[in-house]
Enzyme design. Structure first.
Site, short mmCIF file in Angstrom:
data_model
loop_
_atom_site.label_atom_id
_atom_site.label_comp_id
_atom_site.label_asym_id
_atom_site.label_seq_id
_atom_site.Cartn_x
_atom_site.Cartn_y
_atom_site.Cartn_z
N LYS A 142 42.26 140.19 31.90
CA LYS A 142 41.02 140.53 32.58
C LYS A 142 41.16 141.90 33.22
O LYS A 142 42.30 142.30 33.46
CB LYS A 142 40.62 139.49 33.62
CG LYS A 142 41.73 139.01 34.58
CD LYS A 142 42.49 139.99 35.43
CE LYS A 142 41.76 140.82 36.45
NZ LYS A 142 42.68 141.72 37.22
N TYR A 225 37.52 137.83 40.16
CA TYR A 225 37.93 136.47 40.51
C TYR A 225 36.85 135.77 41.34
O TYR A 225 36.67 134.55 41.23
CB TYR A 225 39.24 136.48 41.32
CG TYR A 225 40.46 136.80 40.50
CD1 TYR A 225 41.18 135.79 39.87
CD2 TYR A 225 40.91 138.11 40.35
CE1 TYR A 225 42.30 136.07 39.11
CE2 TYR A 225 42.03 138.40 39.59
CZ TYR A 225 42.72 137.38 38.97
OH TYR A 225 43.82 137.66 38.22
P1 NAD Z 1 50.61 148.15 35.34
O1 NAD Z 1 50.14 149.50 35.71
O2 NAD Z 1 51.70 147.54 36.14
O3 NAD Z 1 51.06 148.12 33.82
C1 NAD Z 1 50.24 148.63 32.81
C2 NAD Z 1 51.02 148.74 31.53
O4 NAD Z 1 50.17 149.31 30.54
C3 NAD Z 1 52.25 149.67 31.65
O5 NAD Z 1 53.29 149.14 30.87
C4 NAD Z 1 51.76 150.98 31.07
O6 NAD Z 1 52.79 151.74 30.50
C5 NAD Z 1 50.80 150.48 30.00
N1 NAD Z 1 49.72 151.43 29.65
C6 NAD Z 1 49.20 151.58 28.43
N2 NAD Z 1 48.22 152.50 28.44
C7 NAD Z 1 48.15 152.95 29.69
C8 NAD Z 1 47.32 153.90 30.32
N3 NAD Z 1 46.41 154.57 29.65
N4 NAD Z 1 47.48 154.11 31.65
C9 NAD Z 1 48.42 153.42 32.35
N5 NAD Z 1 49.21 152.48 31.79
C10 NAD Z 1 49.10 152.27 30.48
O7 NAD Z 1 49.32 147.20 35.35
P2 NAD Z 1 49.30 145.62 35.45
O8 NAD Z 1 49.11 145.23 36.88
O9 NAD Z 1 50.38 145.03 34.68
O10 NAD Z 1 47.86 145.32 34.76
C11 NAD Z 1 47.73 145.30 33.35
C12 NAD Z 1 46.56 144.37 32.99
O11 NAD Z 1 46.84 143.08 33.49
C13 NAD Z 1 45.22 144.77 33.62
O12 NAD Z 1 44.17 144.42 32.75
C14 NAD Z 1 45.16 143.92 34.87
O13 NAD Z 1 43.85 143.67 35.33
C15 NAD Z 1 45.80 142.65 34.37
N6 NAD Z 1 46.42 141.86 35.45
C16 NAD Z 1 46.13 140.55 35.49
C17 NAD Z 1 46.67 139.77 36.47
C18 NAD Z 1 46.34 138.30 36.51
O14 NAD Z 1 46.71 137.66 37.49
N7 NAD Z 1 45.72 137.75 35.48
C19 NAD Z 1 47.50 140.33 37.43
C20 NAD Z 1 47.82 141.68 37.34
C21 NAD Z 1 47.25 142.44 36.34
#
Ligand code: NAD
Length: 371
Positions: A142, A225
């Site tokens: 999401k 959420y």
């Molecule tokens: P993050 O910044 O920690 O990680 C993002 C990942 O994507 C990194 O590995 C990065 O290298 C990669 N990436 C690829 N293209 C990118 C770009 N253009 N810019 C930046 N990073 C890029 O983020 P996250 O917190 O892991 O979030 C990733 C996804 O997961 C999002 O959609 C977020 O909403 C979702 N998320 C969901 C939950 C949940 O509880 N369901 C919790 C956290 C994040």
């Protein structure tokens, strides 16, 4: 607790809990028996795409707890990191490591059945379309994508390829939230009001505050959420939205995206949903309350990774905690193996984006927006 409730909530997987719960989009959840353990060879092979905070902190570690799903590959923009993570999880370095540039080659790897897209929303569409084209089922985090058109394209790509699409709405697989939905359907009488607040304090210089990658601010990331809670607790789809926002002018985090939003959703039964979402709150908040003619549910924390609590009519609900991450992944694996309907499909993700876009329109115009 009655026998059915006890049976379903004690099960490690929450897959059997959806009877009588709302349907979203075109998908109609059916009564599904709890996930049965499978030998390793029979487990569905998952590739994790994007090795950021959520993938590394929650998804990869919890794959080990899955009964129907196993890690077979990682896909990352950083080959060294992918190799390191592959080593850490005992993957075959030749077959289990791909960069984004190389990912189209996954079509030649039959071990990979699902690609789990865990990158910023701005590239969810691209990665979903590429995974579907390679013949792989998709789980996408999401918010599904920045626009309704992107979401529709993702749904179309998966339909065309004949693969399933699941959105990573883990609350639909978490025991307390499932119990809250059940109480709303069966014990609260007519639901009159649902409220939910979700927010935290966002850091600086993150993709989350860059519109191109996030699609929006707190609403897209965490307010979703609250929108979800209003939908799954009321069991209805809103017909009208009214919203206002606050964007601190001298805070560089909010040059491109919004900070705090307050929104109201009108439901067909007359029930009212109210929510707030924020990116500048001193402490994280995630909570909801549903008020019906016969009772209420209260939850805080409601949608955390762990430690969620639920009260039904002021009393702590009898819920055995489960592993929501494993339950979510095992559900998609079960749908693949047993040809079942995905509980949190692309249509559900698209509907949230449609509602959030209407919330933004209302904030901009100062008027209610019909859906
Ligand atoms: P993050 O910044 O920690 O990680 C993002 C990942 O994507 C990194 O590995 C990065 O290298 C990669 N990436 C690829 N293209 C990118 C770009 N253009 N810019 C930046 N990073 C890029 O983020 P996250 O917190 O892991 O979030 C990733 C996804 O997961 C999002 O959609 C977020 O909403 C979702 N998320 C969901 C939950 C949940 O509880 N369901 C919790 C956290 C994040």
């Amino acid at each position: 607790m009655d026998a059915i409730t006890r049976r379903t909530f004690i099960a490690g997987s929450a897959a059997g809990l959806v009877a009588g719960l709302p349907t979203f989009g075109n998908a109609s959840p059916e009564l599904q028996e709890p996930t049965a353990a499978k030998p390793a060879g029979d487990k569905v092979g998952w590739a994790i795409l994007g090795l950021g905070g959520y993938a590394m902190g929650q998804i990869l570690p919890n794959l080990k707890a899955c009964e129907r799903s196993r890690l077979v590959a990682v896909i990352s923009g950083d080959r060294d990191k992918a190799k390191r993570v592959a080593g850490q999880y005992g993957l075959d370095q030749a077959k289990g490591v791909y960069t984004y540039d190389e990912m189209d080659r996954i079509k030649d790897n039959p071990e990979i059945q699902v690609v789990y897209v865990i990158t910023p929303p701005g590239n969810h569409r691209e990665f979903t379309e590429r995974a579907a084209k390679a013949g792989k089922h998709v789980c996408c985090e999401k918010p599904m994508a920045p626009s309704v058109a992107d979401c529709q394209a993702m749904i179309d790509a998966c339909k065309k390829a004949g693969v399933l699409l699941q959105i990573g709405y883990r609350s639909h697989y978490e025991a307390n939230n499932l119990r809250a939905m059940e109480a709303c359907r069966k014990e609260l009488g007519q639901i009159r009001s649902v409220t939910s607040d979700h927010g935290f304090n966002i850091g600086r210089g993150l993709w989350r505050t860059q519109k191109k990658w996030s699609g929006g601010g707190s609403m897209m990331d965490i307010g979703i959420y609250a929108v979800q809670a209003l939908r799954y607790l009321s069991g209805e789809e809103p017909t009208e939205v009214y919203a206002t926002w606050t964007n601190p002018p001298n805070d560089d985090r909010f040059k491109e995206v919004e900070d705090t939003v307050s929104f109201t959703l009108k439901f067909p039964s007359g029930a009212v949903g109210t929510g707030t979402s924020g990116y500048s709150w001193s402490r994280g908040v995630n909570r909801y309350m549903a008020l019906g003619t016969n009772g209420r549910v209260d939850a805080e924390p409601a949608t955390s990774y762990g430690g969620n609590t639920l009260r039904i009519n002021y009393r702590p609900a009898e819920v055995t905690p489960n592993n929501q991450f494993a339950a979510q992944m095992d559900h998609l694996s079960e749908c693949i193996q047993d040809k079942k309907v995905v509980r949190t499909p692309g249509e559900m993700g698209l509907q949230d984006i449609r509602i959030i876009q209407a919330i933004y329109d209302s904030c901009r115009t100062g008027r209610p927006v019909k859906l």
